[in-house]
Design a protein around this motif. Structure first.
Motif, PDB file in Angstrom:
ATOM      1  N   ARG A  89       0.835  -1.198   0.000  1.00  0.00           N
ATOM      2  CA  ARG A  89       0.000   0.000   0.000  1.00  0.00           C
ATOM      3  C   ARG A  89       0.872   1.251   0.000  1.00  0.00           C
ATOM      4  NH1 ARG A  89      -5.264  -0.454   2.252  1.00  0.00           N
ATOM      5  NH2 ARG A  89      -4.961   1.701   2.949  1.00  0.00           N
ATOM      6  N   ALA A  90       0.407   2.282  -0.714  1.00  0.00           N
ATOM      7  CA  ALA A  90       1.153   3.533  -0.775  1.00  0.00           C
ATOM      8  C   ALA A  90       1.204   4.218   0.585  1.00  0.00           C
ATOM      9  CB  ALA A  90       0.531   4.458  -1.819  1.00  0.00           C
ATOM     10  N   ASP A  91       0.125   4.160   1.360  1.00  0.00           N
ATOM     11  CA  ASP A  91       0.148   4.823   2.663  1.00  0.00           C
ATOM     12  C   ASP A  91       1.100   4.122   3.619  1.00  0.00           C
ATOM     13  OD1 ASP A  91      -1.493   2.590   2.864  1.00  0.00           O
ATOM     14  OD2 ASP A  91      -3.128   3.610   3.906  1.00  0.00           O
ATOM     15  N   ALA A  97       3.807   2.570   2.676  1.00  0.00           N
ATOM     16  CA  ALA A  97       5.142   2.935   2.197  1.00  0.00           C
ATOM     17  C   ALA A  97       5.563   4.273   2.783  1.00  0.00           C
ATOM     18  CB  ALA A  97       5.155   2.988   0.672  1.00  0.00           C
ATOM     19  N   SER A 135       0.557  -2.648  -7.647  1.00  0.00           N
ATOM     20  CA  SER A 135       0.713  -1.684  -6.553  1.00  0.00           C
ATOM     21  C   SER A 135       1.977  -0.840  -6.662  1.00  0.00           C
ATOM     22  CB  SER A 135       0.707  -2.412  -5.202  1.00  0.00           C
ATOM     23  OG  SER A 135       1.719  -3.394  -5.145  1.00  0.00           O
ATOM     24  N   ALA A 176       1.748   3.183  -7.757  1.00  0.00           N
ATOM     25  CA  ALA A 176       1.174   4.087  -6.760  1.00  0.00           C
ATOM     26  C   ALA A 176       2.123   4.305  -5.596  1.00  0.00           C
ATOM     27  CB  ALA A 176      -0.159   3.532  -6.261  1.00  0.00           C
ATOM     28  N   ILE A 177       2.850   3.261  -5.217  1.00  0.00           N
ATOM     29  CA  ILE A 177       3.821   3.394  -4.126  1.00  0.00           C
ATOM     30  C   ILE A 177       4.968   4.301  -4.545  1.00  0.00           C
ATOM     31  CG2 ILE A 177       5.541   2.104  -2.806  1.00  0.00           C
ATOM     32  CD1 ILE A 177       3.489  -0.203  -2.686  1.00  0.00           C
ATOM     33  N   ARG A 178       5.474   4.111  -5.758  1.00  0.00           N
ATOM     34  CA  ARG A 178       6.540   4.986  -6.247  1.00  0.00           C
ATOM     35  C   ARG A 178       6.077   6.443  -6.272  1.00  0.00           C
ATOM     36  NH1 ARG A 178      11.646   5.478  -6.246  1.00  0.00           N
ATOM     37  NH2 ARG A 178      10.755   7.105  -4.913  1.00  0.00           N
ATOM     38  N   ASP A 179       4.872   6.696  -6.708  1.00  0.00           N
ATOM     39  CA  ASP A 179       4.360   8.062  -6.802  1.00  0.00           C
ATOM     40  C   ASP A 179       4.184   8.695  -5.429  1.00  0.00           C
ATOM     41  OD1 ASP A 179       4.288   7.822  -9.538  1.00  0.00           O
ATOM     42  OD2 ASP A 179       2.134   7.434  -9.652  1.00  0.00           O
ATOM     43  N   GLN A 180       3.972   7.885  -4.400  1.00  0.00           N
ATOM     44  CA  GLN A 180       3.718   8.412  -3.059  1.00  0.00           C
ATOM     45  C   GLN A 180       5.003   8.901  -2.389  1.00  0.00           C
ATOM     46  OE1 GLN A 180       0.532   8.457  -1.170  1.00  0.00           O
ATOM     47  NE2 GLN A 180       1.889   9.865  -0.099  1.00  0.00           N
TER      48      GLN A 180
END
Length: 345
Positions: A219-221, A223, A253, A256-260
């Motif tokens: 999950r991005a959050d 991360a 996933s 989105a994790i990289r972008d976060q």
């Protein structure tokens, strides 16, 4: 149709392994949906190649947490490697050293960390945190003394040890399970800590002085919380589908994790990676390095050190070819190749 080399490799490994051992390596949790979907998820990634670029020379060398390696392809940790081949982690480390590949060694390795360090491989330690935190101190001290370059703390296996449902028990004693641990309590219940938190990351960093990678993020959050808690890098992984079935595929996933995260925070990925083209997809989605799990393990089973080297060289060759055809000369050039299915790149 010609048989894929990956399928032939799996077949050779299956022929050489006892049925229970092969099933342990191959199976996932529950109905195996996450494990089965992992490879297909990479096949669904679409790329928009660049053109009119000079690709006569491709350089795969990469820097991963301060270490220079020959390629952004790395080896993920796998348990019970000596059940795949008598040389186990030592053969894996020698193959990594021979190819200049980054290796992540499982904390339950059947080879002494000092022997792994003596191979000259660039390696990290993968760590499970037990309920009694004091039990990890000698393990971390030995890994740091043997030359580990980072500690990958596994965060997606709380409370239980991961096992496929087997009809017969595996011979963990023959595998040298937990050879680098002092306390036999680490061999069984209560197992992995169910109360992992930010303090655990800080403790590992304090004890070793090494970079801490949080392994098992989907999950991005999570991360972002990991980085805020002091993690130096994030490893997108779902434990090979061996922990919670129906977990999202890492290929889905990763973006989105990289972008976060801030660009200077390294992001790694594993899960279903079977080819150099899959590695290119991982790089395009934002990974700084892409880890292979089952492929090197099957290579170990099929041919020991030479089998692992063969796997690494094949995937490297495929990645170099894929980069060139995508108009890239370095792994970092792959960033942004992923096509928006509606509007283009």
């Amino acid at each position: 149709m010609e048989q894929r080399w990956q399928d032939a490799l799996v077949a050779r490994a299956q022929e050489r392994l006892p049925a229970a051992v092969f099933r342990y390596f191959a199976d996932g949790a529950g109905d195996g949906l996450t494990t089965a979907e992992a490879e297909q998820a990479w096949l669904r990634v679409r790329l928009a190649p660049r053109v009119l670029t000079d690709v006569s020379r491709v350089d795969l060398s990469s820097e991963v947490l301060g270490a220079t390696v020959t390629t952004p392809i790395a080896i993920a940790p796998s348990s019970l490697q000596r059940l795949a081949h008598p040389d186990g982690e030592l053969a894996m480390a020698r193959a990594a050293a021979a190819t200049g590949t980054l290796l992540c060694v499982p904390s339950n390795a059947g080879t002494l960390f000092s022997e792994i360090g003596d191979t000259g491989a660039t390696w990290w330690l993968q760590l499970y945190v037990p309920e009694d935190r004091s039990l990890i101190e000698p393990v971390l001290e030995r890994a740091a003394a043997a030359g580990a370059r980072a500690i990958a703390v596994t965060v997606d296996a709380a409370g239980t040890r991961v096992r496929a449902d087997l009809d017969e028990a595996l011979d963990e004693e023959a595998a040298g399970y937990r050879l680098n641990h002092d306390d036999p309590a680490l061999l069984g219940p209560p197992g992995h800590a169910a109360d992992l938190g930010p303090d655990d990351l800080a403790r590992v960093a304090r004890l070793t002085g090494l970079p801490v990678v949080v392994k098992g993020v989907s999950r991005a959050d999570d991360a972002l919380r990991s980085v805020q808690a002091g993690a130096d890098a994030v490893w997108v992984s779902n434990h090979g589908g061996r922990q919670l079935d129906r977990t999202v595929a890492t290929a889905q996933s990763l973006g989105a994790i990289r972008d976060q995260l801030a660009r200077d925070v390294p992001v790694f990925v594993d899960g279903g990676v079977r080819s150099g083209l899959d590695v290119l997809a991982g790089l395009a989605l934002g990974a700084d390095a892409v880890f292979l799990g089952r492929l090197p393990l099957y290579g170990l089973a099929a041919g020991g050190e030479a089998g692992v080297v063969e796997v690494l060289e094949r995937v490297r060759e495929e990645l170099e070819s894929a980069l060139r055809r995508a108009g890239c000369t370095r792994p970092e050039d792959a960033r942004g190749l992923v096509a928006n299915q509606t509007n283009g790149p």
